[in-house]
Motif scaffolding. Structure first.
Motif, PDB file in Angstrom:
ATOM      1  N   CYS A 195     -26.077  69.688 -77.807  1.00  0.00           N
ATOM      2  CA  CYS A 195     -26.107  69.430 -76.232  1.00  0.00           C
ATOM      3  C   CYS A 195     -27.060  69.329 -75.366  1.00  0.00           C
ATOM      4  O   CYS A 195     -27.573  70.774 -74.947  1.00  0.00           O
ATOM      5  CB  CYS A 195     -24.743  70.469 -75.892  1.00  0.00           C
ATOM      6  SG  CYS A 195     -24.497  70.317 -73.736  1.00  0.00           S
ATOM      7  N   PRO A 196     -27.025  68.174 -74.731  1.00  0.00           N
ATOM      8  CA  PRO A 196     -28.456  68.363 -73.589  1.00  0.00           C
ATOM      9  C   PRO A 196     -27.415  68.662 -72.226  1.00  0.00           C
ATOM     10  O   PRO A 196     -28.917  68.878 -71.874  1.00  0.00           O
ATOM     11  CB  PRO A 196     -28.470  66.684 -73.780  1.00  0.00           C
ATOM     12  CG  PRO A 196     -27.425  66.100 -74.324  1.00  0.00           C
ATOM     13  CD  PRO A 196     -26.444  67.016 -75.068  1.00  0.00           C
ATOM     14  N   GLY A 197     -27.173  69.341 -72.346  1.00  0.00           N
ATOM     15  CA  GLY A 197     -26.184  69.959 -71.205  1.00  0.00           C
ATOM     16  C   GLY A 197     -25.891  70.634 -70.929  1.00  0.00           C
ATOM     17  O   GLY A 197     -25.375  71.350 -69.832  1.00  0.00           O
ATOM     18  N   GLN A 198     -26.579  72.195 -71.575  1.00  0.00           N
ATOM     19  CA  GLN A 198     -26.546  72.967 -71.744  1.00  0.00           C
ATOM     20  C   GLN A 198     -27.281  73.962 -70.635  1.00  0.00           C
ATOM     21  O   GLN A 198     -26.175  74.636 -70.172  1.00  0.00           O
ATOM     22  CB  GLN A 198     -27.235  74.220 -72.770  1.00  0.00           C
ATOM     23  CG  GLN A 198     -28.956  73.597 -73.090  1.00  0.00           C
ATOM     24  CD  GLN A 198     -29.099  74.552 -74.485  1.00  0.00           C
ATOM     25  OE1 GLN A 198     -29.458  75.590 -74.304  1.00  0.00           O
ATOM     26  NE2 GLN A 198     -29.175  73.759 -75.273  1.00  0.00           N
ATOM     27  N   SER A 199     -28.494  73.633 -70.014  1.00  0.00           N
ATOM     28  CA  SER A 199     -29.164  73.929 -68.399  1.00  0.00           C
ATOM     29  C   SER A 199     -27.760  74.410 -67.687  1.00  0.00           C
ATOM     30  O   SER A 199     -27.936  74.327 -66.325  1.00  0.00           O
ATOM     31  CB  SER A 199     -30.516  73.578 -68.106  1.00  0.00           C
ATOM     32  OG  SER A 199     -31.371  73.868 -69.299  1.00  0.00           O
ATOM     33  N   LEU A 200     -27.420  72.867 -67.603  1.00  0.00           N
ATOM     34  CA  LEU A 200     -25.975  71.771 -66.210  1.00  0.00           C
ATOM     35  C   LEU A 200     -24.707  73.344 -66.423  1.00  0.00           C
ATOM     36  O   LEU A 200     -24.871  74.231 -65.392  1.00  0.00           O
ATOM     37  CB  LEU A 200     -26.261  70.930 -66.221  1.00  0.00           C
ATOM     38  CG  LEU A 200     -24.477  70.519 -65.484  1.00  0.00           C
ATOM     39  CD1 LEU A 200     -25.163  71.207 -63.762  1.00  0.00           C
ATOM     40  CD2 LEU A 200     -24.370  69.473 -65.212  1.00  0.00           C
ATOM     41  N   ALA A 201     -24.553  73.185 -67.896  1.00  0.00           N
ATOM     42  CA  ALA A 201     -23.096  74.006 -67.949  1.00  0.00           C
ATOM     43  C   ALA A 201     -23.200  75.567 -67.798  1.00  0.00           C
ATOM     44  O   ALA A 201     -22.259  76.692 -66.759  1.00  0.00           O
ATOM     45  CB  ALA A 201     -22.784  74.085 -69.748  1.00  0.00           C
ATOM     46  N   LEU A 202     -24.186  75.996 -68.145  1.00  0.00           N
ATOM     47  CA  LEU A 202     -24.485  77.737 -67.818  1.00  0.00           C
ATOM     48  C   LEU A 202     -25.104  77.709 -66.455  1.00  0.00           C
ATOM     49  O   LEU A 202     -24.920  79.012 -65.386  1.00  0.00           O
ATOM     50  CB  LEU A 202     -26.562  77.564 -67.936  1.00  0.00           C
ATOM     51  CG  LEU A 202     -26.487  78.524 -69.995  1.00  0.00           C
ATOM     52  CD1 LEU A 202     -27.664  78.631 -70.732  1.00  0.00           C
ATOM     53  CD2 LEU A 202     -25.196  79.721 -70.546  1.00  0.00           C
ATOM     54  N   THR A 203     -25.431  77.025 -65.313  1.00  0.00           N
ATOM     55  CA  THR A 203     -25.750  77.423 -64.149  1.00  0.00           C
ATOM     56  C   THR A 203     -24.644  77.227 -63.611  1.00  0.00           C
ATOM     57  O   THR A 203     -24.176  78.214 -62.417  1.00  0.00           O
ATOM     58  CB  THR A 203     -26.836  76.014 -63.064  1.00  0.00           C
ATOM     59  OG1 THR A 203     -28.448  76.577 -63.879  1.00  0.00           O
ATOM     60  CG2 THR A 203     -26.883  76.666 -62.092  1.00  0.00           C
ATOM     61  N   VAL A 227     -21.363  78.095 -64.590  1.00  0.00           N
ATOM     62  CA  VAL A 227     -21.082  79.354 -64.848  1.00  0.00           C
ATOM     63  C   VAL A 227     -21.163  80.322 -64.332  1.00  0.00           C
ATOM     64  O   VAL A 227     -20.300  81.071 -63.705  1.00  0.00           O
ATOM     65  CB  VAL A 227     -20.270  79.536 -66.777  1.00  0.00           C
ATOM     66  CG1 VAL A 227     -20.414  80.639 -66.907  1.00  0.00           C
ATOM     67  CG2 VAL A 227     -19.785  78.228 -67.229  1.00  0.00           C
ATOM     68  N   GLU A 228     -22.928  80.749 -64.642  1.00  0.00           N
ATOM     69  CA  GLU A 228     -23.178  81.949 -63.908  1.00  0.00           C
ATOM     70  C   GLU A 228     -22.821  82.012 -62.694  1.00  0.00           C
ATOM     71  O   GLU A 228     -22.283  82.939 -62.212  1.00  0.00           O
ATOM     72  CB  GLU A 228     -24.432  81.879 -64.261  1.00  0.00           C
ATOM     73  CG  GLU A 228     -25.009  82.255 -65.367  1.00  0.00           C
ATOM     74  CD  GLU A 228     -26.227  81.669 -65.869  1.00  0.00           C
ATOM     75  OE1 GLU A 228     -26.745  82.322 -66.876  1.00  0.00           O
ATOM     76  OE2 GLU A 228     -26.848  81.902 -65.010  1.00  0.00           O
ATOM     77  N   TYR A 229     -22.900  80.730 -61.081  1.00  0.00           N
ATOM     78  CA  TYR A 229     -23.073  80.374 -59.763  1.00  0.00           C
ATOM     79  C   TYR A 229     -21.490  80.684 -59.685  1.00  0.00           C
ATOM     80  O   TYR A 229     -21.474  81.602 -59.053  1.00  0.00           O
ATOM     81  CB  TYR A 229     -23.900  79.267 -59.973  1.00  0.00           C
ATOM     82  CG  TYR A 229     -23.721  79.338 -57.904  1.00  0.00           C
ATOM     83  CD1 TYR A 229     -23.889  80.266 -57.862  1.00  0.00           C
ATOM     84  CD2 TYR A 229     -23.670  77.833 -58.054  1.00  0.00           C
ATOM     85  CE1 TYR A 229     -23.744  79.508 -55.860  1.00  0.00           C
ATOM     86  CE2 TYR A 229     -24.152  77.943 -56.445  1.00  0.00           C
ATOM     87  CZ  TYR A 229     -23.668  78.984 -55.132  1.00  0.00           C
ATOM     88  OH  TYR A 229     -24.583  78.462 -54.558  1.00  0.00           O
ATOM     89  N   ALA A 230     -20.479  80.436 -60.780  1.00  0.00           N
ATOM     90  CA  ALA A 230     -19.336  80.368 -59.988  1.00  0.00           C
ATOM     91  C   ALA A 230     -18.751  81.529 -60.436  1.00  0.00           C
ATOM     92  O   ALA A 230     -17.462  81.928 -59.461  1.00  0.00           O
ATOM     93  CB  ALA A 230     -18.152  79.713 -60.673  1.00  0.00           C
ATOM     94  N   LEU A 231     -18.616  81.979 -61.902  1.00  0.00           N
ATOM     95  CA  LEU A 231     -19.062  83.420 -62.070  1.00  0.00           C
ATOM     96  C   LEU A 231     -19.350  84.879 -60.844  1.00  0.00           C
ATOM     97  O   LEU A 231     -18.229  85.467 -60.041  1.00  0.00           O
ATOM     98  CB  LEU A 231     -19.205  83.808 -63.527  1.00  0.00           C
ATOM     99  CG  LEU A 231     -18.665  85.450 -64.059  1.00  0.00           C
ATOM    100  CD1 LEU A 231     -16.641  85.830 -63.763  1.00  0.00           C
ATOM    101  CD2 LEU A 231     -19.071  85.705 -65.475  1.00  0.00           C
ATOM    102  N   ALA A 232     -20.358  84.577 -60.935  1.00  0.00           N
ATOM    103  CA  ALA A 232     -20.708  85.379 -59.759  1.00  0.00           C
ATOM    104  C   ALA A 232     -20.654  85.335 -58.649  1.00  0.00           C
ATOM    105  O   ALA A 232     -20.019  86.097 -57.672  1.00  0.00           O
ATOM    106  CB  ALA A 232     -22.504  85.083 -59.475  1.00  0.00           C
ATOM    107  N   SER A 233     -20.151  83.887 -57.912  1.00  0.00           N
ATOM    108  CA  SER A 233     -19.173  83.773 -56.402  1.00  0.00           C
ATOM    109  C   SER A 233     -18.636  84.603 -56.555  1.00  0.00           C
ATOM    110  O   SER A 233     -17.217  85.119 -55.190  1.00  0.00           O
ATOM    111  CB  SER A 233     -19.309  82.562 -56.147  1.00  0.00           C
ATOM    112  OG  SER A 233     -20.581  81.743 -56.238  1.00  0.00           O
ATOM    113  N   LEU A 234     -16.995  84.295 -57.159  1.00  0.00           N
ATOM    114  CA  LEU A 234     -15.994  84.777 -57.328  1.00  0.00           C
ATOM    115  C   LEU A 234     -15.566  86.278 -57.429  1.00  0.00           C
ATOM    116  O   LEU A 234     -14.948  86.662 -56.915  1.00  0.00           O
ATOM    117  CB  LEU A 234     -15.279  84.184 -59.133  1.00  0.00           C
ATOM    118  CG  LEU A 234     -14.831  82.541 -59.200  1.00  0.00           C
ATOM    119  CD1 LEU A 234     -14.528  82.512 -60.106  1.00  0.00           C
ATOM    120  CD2 LEU A 234     -13.623  82.676 -57.849  1.00  0.00           C
ATOM    121  N   LEU A 235     -16.276  86.497 -58.350  1.00  0.00           N
ATOM    122  CA  LEU A 235     -16.917  88.217 -58.270  1.00  0.00           C
ATOM    123  C   LEU A 235     -17.647  89.337 -56.874  1.00  0.00           C
ATOM    124  O   LEU A 235     -17.280  89.908 -56.997  1.00  0.00           O
ATOM    125  CB  LEU A 235     -17.236  88.212 -59.966  1.00  0.00           C
ATOM    126  CG  LEU A 235     -16.632  88.326 -61.335  1.00  0.00           C
ATOM    127  CD1 LEU A 235     -17.508  89.218 -62.386  1.00  0.00           C
ATOM    128  CD2 LEU A 235     -14.988  88.875 -61.368  1.00  0.00           C
TER     129      LEU A 235
END
Length: 505
Positions: free
Chosen positions: A445-453, A455-463
């Protein structure tokens, strides 16, 4: 003895029956070959091993592999299929023999729904695929473009936090699934199309339900793909659903493209969104591959589908695991307090220092990979893998879900344990085959860097901004963790939780 006309007809019918049965045995039963095929279960006439897949094929294939081994040969209808269920076998196919297995089989979903497989995921390997993948990486997914569009991710995650804050102040429970789905859809729409679209712009069912339909249809076991002479009957009704889905998205993409065509061309190169870039390439006569309007629609189909459902599903599972494991949620929050503090919100630039948060995301992707079975590959030539003969035109299924739970690779393989990644050299970018949530090799998948960013940013913000608990006095053990199979495996029921504001900035 005199044979009557009726007797002759009976002998004739019996002869035809014998010939028909012989034909079935010849083409549907596992062939006897002088070359050693991988082990596998016996196949039934006509359907082969299709009956063994069940409702959750990744789990059933893992169970079969426990009997026949990490490399199996099955026959799905008339299609020879090999299944890799261990890191060692996945590496053989996706690294050692990567080029030979870079092909894609022809499927009804590619033909009926994704513009004759002219997207990136389902497109045959060759010059067209290489050109379109290169364009996507350079114009949407490169580090430069991701940095340039960082403000989009920040604004949409701030909008997510604002929505949750309103619910927390009124004491309402939050449908986490709906909110994170809307957030990922808005991010991809703004990055690819230059603006957000309302739910009703796509269909009365909205983006989430329609993208869910895409992923179900893309992962569904379609009998017509494996028994071609039954395809015209559309026994499961999948072809009709594929065409309805295609028509819905086609109308939406036409609207998006027309909006871009009608806009002036005075935007700077940096401000042009992905659709603008693709339209420019369509008019470029120097392109090696001539890009058509349908090609543009096929690629943005990928962007919208793969960029939204997989990220939102991963966020759902990560939040589910946090609610199941409150002590781990507190550990993430303590790390955020130490690194970020409580006087500001977490930023993307903070992510590299959040080791435990990153470990939580990795462990979520290990236990709940966004695609439990990679999109099937197809071999171009005969080859030998693991000492077994693999004939050309064999379909390859890599069971990502099984290899990420292989007890030979992972201690307490079925337990959510983020600590296993602290100080671990294992990454998730396709180099370590113990877990390859984004695939590996040429077709990764060429979009893995975007996906990880995201997910990590949204999860960090929610918690960071909220404490979370289950509604109505539910205990962690009451949380429904069943999954729904498709090209991805989201939760089968929406995740609902109650937020309490902890960061007042």
């Amino acid at each position: 003895m005199k044979i009557t006309g009726g007797g002759l007809n009976a002998y004739y019918s019996l002869g035809l029956l014998v010939l028909f049965v012989a034909w079935l045995l010849l083409f549907t039963i596992r062939p006897r070959s002088a070359k050693l095929l991988p082990p596998g279960p016996p196949a039934l006439p006509i359907i082969g091993n299709l009956h063994m897949l069940g409702k959750l094929p990744h789990r059933n294939l893992r169970d079969i592999a426990q009997k026949y081994g990490p490399l199996m040969f099955l026959r799905f209808g008339s299609v020879p299929t090999v299944v890799a269920s261990s890191p060692e076998m996945a590496e053989q196919f996706l690294k050692t023999h990567d080029l030979n297995f870079a092909g894609r089989p022809s499927t009804t979903v590619g033909k009926n729904m994704i513009y004759n497989s002219t997207d990136i995921g389902f497109s045959p390997y060759g010059p067209y695929w290489r050109t379109m993948r290169k364009v996507c990486v350079l114009e949407l997914l490169s580090p430069k473009r991701l940095e340039l569009l960082k403000f989009v991710r920040k604004e949409e995650i701030c909008a997510l936090i604002h929505s949750v804050t309103k619910c927390s102040l009124s004491g309402e429970a939050v449908n986490v699934s709906k909110l994170v789905s809307a957030m990922t859809t808005d991010i991809i729409c703004r990055m690819a199309f230059g603006k957000k679209y309302c739910e009703e712009d796509l269909d009365s069912r909205g983006f989430k339900d329609m993208i869910k339909e895409v992923f179900f249809l893309s992962g569904a076991i379609n009998i017509g793909d494996f028994i071609p002479w039954l395809e015209w009957m559309d026994l499961q009704g999948l072809r009709r659903r594929q065409k309805r889905c295609h028509n819905t998205f086609d109308a939406f993409f036409e609207m998006v493209i027309e909006e871009h065509v009608q806009k002036s061309n005075d935007e700077s190169a940096d401000n042009k969104d992905f659709v603008h870039v693709m339209l420019g390439l369509m008019e470029n006569d120097d392109m090696e591959i001539k890009i058509t309007r349908d090609n543009i629609k096929a690629v943005i189909f990928d962007m919208l589908g793969a960029g939204t459902d997989t990220s939102s599903a991963t966020l759902e599972w990560a939040m589910s695991e946090m609610l199941l494991n409150p002590s781990m949620m507190r550990k993430v929050q303590e790390e955020l307090e130490n690194v970020v503090g409580l006087d500001r919100r977490v930023e993307e630039s903070d992510l590299p220092r959040l080791d435990y948060l990153k470990a939580v995301v990795k462990e979520t992707l290990r236990l709940h990979p966004p695609g439990p079975l990679l999109i099937p590959h197809e071999s171009f030539h005969d080859c030998t893998v693991g000492g077994y003969f693999i004939p050309r035109k064999s379909r390859l299924i890599v069971n990502v879900w099984a290899l990420a739970r292989d007890p030979k690779s992972w201690e307490y393989a079925d337990v959510f344990k983020p600590e296993r990644f602290i100080g671990s050299p294992i990454d998730i970018k396709g180099q370590h085959f113990q877990m390859i949530p984004f695939g590996a090799g040429r077709r990764g998948c060429p979009g893995q860097s975007l996906a990880l960013t995201v997910v990590e940013y949204a999860l960090a913000s929610l918690l960071h901004c909220f404490d979370w608990k289950l509604p109505d006095g539910m205990k962690p053990g009451d949380l429904d963790m069943t999954e729904e199979f498709g090209l991805s495996t989201p939760r089968s029921v929406h995740l609902v939780a109650v937020p309490t504001l902890r960061l007042k900035v």
